[in-house]
Structures are given as structure tokens and as C-alpha cells.
Design a protein around this motif. Structure first.
Motif, PDB file in Angstrom:
ATOM      1  N   PHE A  36      58.637 -67.284   6.426  1.00  0.00           N
ATOM      2  CA  PHE A  36      58.548 -68.831   7.035  1.00  0.00           C
ATOM      3  C   PHE A  36      57.728 -68.600   8.282  1.00  0.00           C
ATOM      4  CE2 PHE A  36      62.778 -70.182   4.794  1.00  0.00           C
ATOM      5  CZ  PHE A  36      62.038 -70.470   3.602  1.00  0.00           C
ATOM      6  N   PRO A  37      58.243 -67.888   9.279  1.00  0.00           N
ATOM      7  CA  PRO A  37      57.105 -67.897  10.432  1.00  0.00           C
ATOM      8  C   PRO A  37      55.553 -67.706  10.207  1.00  0.00           C
ATOM      9  CG  PRO A  37      59.037 -66.754  10.897  1.00  0.00           C
ATOM     10  CD  PRO A  37      59.243 -66.971   9.612  1.00  0.00           C
ATOM     11  N   MET A  38      55.518 -66.605   9.374  1.00  0.00           N
ATOM     12  CA  MET A  38      54.128 -66.345   8.813  1.00  0.00           C
ATOM     13  C   MET A  38      53.455 -67.316   8.132  1.00  0.00           C
ATOM     14  SD  MET A  38      52.816 -63.501  10.061  1.00  0.00           S
ATOM     15  CE  MET A  38      53.618 -63.323  11.510  1.00  0.00           C
ATOM     16  N   ALA A  39      54.216 -68.035   7.175  1.00  0.00           N
ATOM     17  CA  ALA A  39      53.712 -69.281   6.462  1.00  0.00           C
ATOM     18  C   ALA A  39      53.343 -70.353   7.546  1.00  0.00           C
ATOM     19  CB  ALA A  39      54.598 -69.750   5.304  1.00  0.00           C
ATOM     20  N   ALA A  40      54.147 -70.472   8.351  1.00  0.00           N
ATOM     21  CA  ALA A  40      53.772 -71.779   9.334  1.00  0.00           C
ATOM     22  C   ALA A  40      52.598 -71.325  10.199  1.00  0.00           C
ATOM     23  CB  ALA A  40      55.107 -71.909  10.339  1.00  0.00           C
ATOM     24  N   PHE A  41      52.467 -70.212  10.701  1.00  0.00           N
ATOM     25  CA  PHE A  41      51.429 -69.616  11.450  1.00  0.00           C
ATOM     26  C   PHE A  41      50.021 -69.741  10.733  1.00  0.00           C
ATOM     27  CE2 PHE A  41      48.580 -65.708  11.941  1.00  0.00           C
ATOM     28  CZ  PHE A  41      47.873 -66.101  13.257  1.00  0.00           C
ATOM     29  N   PHE A  42      50.216 -69.379   9.434  1.00  0.00           N
ATOM     30  CA  PHE A  42      49.017 -69.260   8.737  1.00  0.00           C
ATOM     31  C   PHE A  42      48.393 -70.758   8.279  1.00  0.00           C
ATOM     32  CE2 PHE A  42      46.206 -69.171   5.011  1.00  0.00           C
ATOM     33  CZ  PHE A  42      45.343 -68.263   5.451  1.00  0.00           C
ATOM     34  N   LEU A  43      49.639 -71.523   7.925  1.00  0.00           N
ATOM     35  CA  LEU A  43      49.049 -72.876   7.500  1.00  0.00           C
ATOM     36  C   LEU A  43      48.549 -73.842   9.078  1.00  0.00           C
ATOM     37  CD1 LEU A  43      52.071 -74.051   5.396  1.00  0.00           C
ATOM     38  CD2 LEU A  43      49.574 -73.905   5.121  1.00  0.00           C
ATOM     39  N   ILE A  44      49.029 -73.572  10.175  1.00  0.00           N
ATOM     40  CA  ILE A  44      48.568 -74.018  11.524  1.00  0.00           C
ATOM     41  C   ILE A  44      47.217 -73.377  11.601  1.00  0.00           C
ATOM     42  CG2 ILE A  44      48.840 -73.967  13.879  1.00  0.00           C
ATOM     43  CD1 ILE A  44      51.884 -74.015  13.271  1.00  0.00           C
ATOM     44  N   TRP A  45      46.990 -72.344  11.479  1.00  0.00           N
ATOM     45  CA  TRP A  45      45.638 -71.708  11.719  1.00  0.00           C
ATOM     46  C   TRP A  45      44.705 -72.179  10.799  1.00  0.00           C
ATOM     47  CZ3 TRP A  45      41.503 -69.730  13.113  1.00  0.00           C
ATOM     48  CH2 TRP A  45      40.715 -68.675  12.761  1.00  0.00           C
ATOM     49  N   GLY A  75      35.896 -68.632   9.891  1.00  0.00           N
ATOM     50  CA  GLY A  75      35.844 -68.726   8.518  1.00  0.00           C
ATOM     51  C   GLY A  75      36.294 -67.215   7.963  1.00  0.00           C
ATOM     52  N   LEU A  76      35.523 -66.271   8.294  1.00  0.00           N
ATOM     53  CA  LEU A  76      35.888 -65.019   7.930  1.00  0.00           C
ATOM     54  C   LEU A  76      37.080 -64.566   8.747  1.00  0.00           C
ATOM     55  CD1 LEU A  76      32.268 -63.096   8.442  1.00  0.00           C
ATOM     56  CD2 LEU A  76      33.431 -63.950   6.367  1.00  0.00           C
ATOM     57  N   GLY A  77      37.594 -65.090   9.497  1.00  0.00           N
ATOM     58  CA  GLY A  77      38.981 -64.790  10.180  1.00  0.00           C
ATOM     59  C   GLY A  77      40.024 -65.079   9.280  1.00  0.00           C
ATOM     60  N   GLN A  78      39.657 -66.197   8.493  1.00  0.00           N
ATOM     61  CA  GLN A  78      40.701 -66.714   7.369  1.00  0.00           C
ATOM     62  C   GLN A  78      41.148 -65.279   6.462  1.00  0.00           C
ATOM     63  OE1 GLN A  78      42.463 -69.706   7.044  1.00  0.00           O
ATOM     64  NE2 GLN A  78      41.588 -70.180   9.259  1.00  0.00           N
ATOM     65  N   PHE A  79      40.083 -64.909   5.963  1.00  0.00           N
ATOM     66  CA  PHE A  79      40.120 -63.736   5.061  1.00  0.00           C
ATOM     67  C   PHE A  79      40.859 -62.436   5.782  1.00  0.00           C
ATOM     68  CE2 PHE A  79      36.708 -66.124   3.145  1.00  0.00           C
ATOM     69  CZ  PHE A  79      37.227 -66.053   1.778  1.00  0.00           C
ATOM     70  N   VAL A  80      40.470 -62.380   6.921  1.00  0.00           N
ATOM     71  CA  VAL A  80      41.005 -61.117   7.700  1.00  0.00           C
ATOM     72  C   VAL A  80      42.486 -61.384   8.070  1.00  0.00           C
ATOM     73  CG1 VAL A  80      40.955 -59.776   9.888  1.00  0.00           C
ATOM     74  CG2 VAL A  80      38.819 -60.488   8.822  1.00  0.00           C
ATOM     75  N   THR A  81      42.851 -62.537   8.375  1.00  0.00           N
ATOM     76  CA  THR A  81      44.241 -63.218   8.593  1.00  0.00           C
ATOM     77  C   THR A  81      45.084 -62.804   7.217  1.00  0.00           C
ATOM     78  OG1 THR A  81      43.661 -64.597  10.269  1.00  0.00           O
ATOM     79  CG2 THR A  81      45.687 -64.919   9.504  1.00  0.00           C
ATOM     80  N   THR A  82      44.533 -63.335   6.124  1.00  0.00           N
ATOM     81  CA  THR A  82      45.288 -63.080   4.997  1.00  0.00           C
ATOM     82  C   THR A  82      45.592 -61.661   4.659  1.00  0.00           C
ATOM     83  OG1 THR A  82      44.056 -65.189   4.023  1.00  0.00           O
ATOM     84  CG2 THR A  82      44.929 -63.660   2.491  1.00  0.00           C
TER      85      THR A  82
END
Length: 115
Positions: A36-45, A75-82
Motif C-alpha cells: 500500500f505505501p509503495m502503490a501510493a508513492f508510485f501513483l503520486i509520483w 519520464g525515464l525516472g518512471q521506468f527506473v522507479t518501477t
């Protein structure tokens, strides 16, 4: 045709009881404490990136180096974060979830063998 549900065979595992057991509940609670915290973090990001792309085009279009812009880096940071979240979850699961799941599985297999 009947709407009859056959009862479980003798000696079958009562999965409802397993799901309601303290060990299984703790396993799910531990899993959710990461998810849940990771999902919230990623959705906000993710939504911050989308909103910046939509409403802060000047900011996102700023060149950092050559043709590389802030928008491209984010945008590339999105992939790195994933990938980072995935690797973090695998590590978390290996350390915290898998040992407990294995313990529950061994208890079930032992109970099945005893019947």
C-alpha cells in the motif's frame, strides 16, 4: 440440473480456516505494509509527472544537457522507479514473506499428511 455443492472430501484442507488463522493474517498484514505505501508513492509520483507534462510544459521542456530535457529525465525516472520498486518487493518478499509462507505451507502439508 441441481445447484448442489459437493462437500469437501474427508481430510481436505479447510482453506477458510487457514485464511482466518493468525499466521496467515499476519502474512497478509506484512505484505500490505509494503504494497500500500509503495502503490501510493508510485501513483503520486506518476500523477505528478502527468500533471507536470500537462500544465508545466516550460519546466518539462527545459534542456538539461543537449537535447535531454527535464521531462525526458522524469519520464525515464518512471521506468527506473518501477524497476526499483519491483526489486525492493522481491527483496522484501524473500526476507519477510517467503519464510512465513513456507511455515504456513509446511503446517498445511503436515496436517494433510496426518489425516
Amino acid at each position: 440440473m441441481t445447484d448442489r455443492i459437493d462437500s469437501e472430501p474427508a481430510g481436505g484442507i479447510d482453506y477458510i480456516a487457514v485464511e482466518e488463522s493468525p499466521g496467515f493474517r499476519q502474512l497478509k498484514k506484512t505484505q500490505r505494509s509494503f504494497i500500500f505505501p509503495m502503490a501510493a508513492f508510485f501513483l503520486i509520483w506518476y500523477f505528478a509527472y502527468v500533471l507536470l507534462a500537462a500544465f508545466a510544459t516550460d519546466f518539462m521542456g527545459q534542456r538539461v544537457w543537449g537535447d535531454i530535457t527535464i521531462g525526458l529525465l522524469l519520464g525515464l525516472g518512471q521506468f527506473v522507479t518501477t524497476f526499483a520498486i519491483t526489486m525492493g518487493y522481491v527483496s522484501f518478499a524473500n526476507r519477510k514473506l517467503d519464510p512465513k509462507a513456507q511455515e504456513i505451507r509446511q503446517e498445511l502439508e503436515k496436517a494433510q499428511a496426518d489425516v
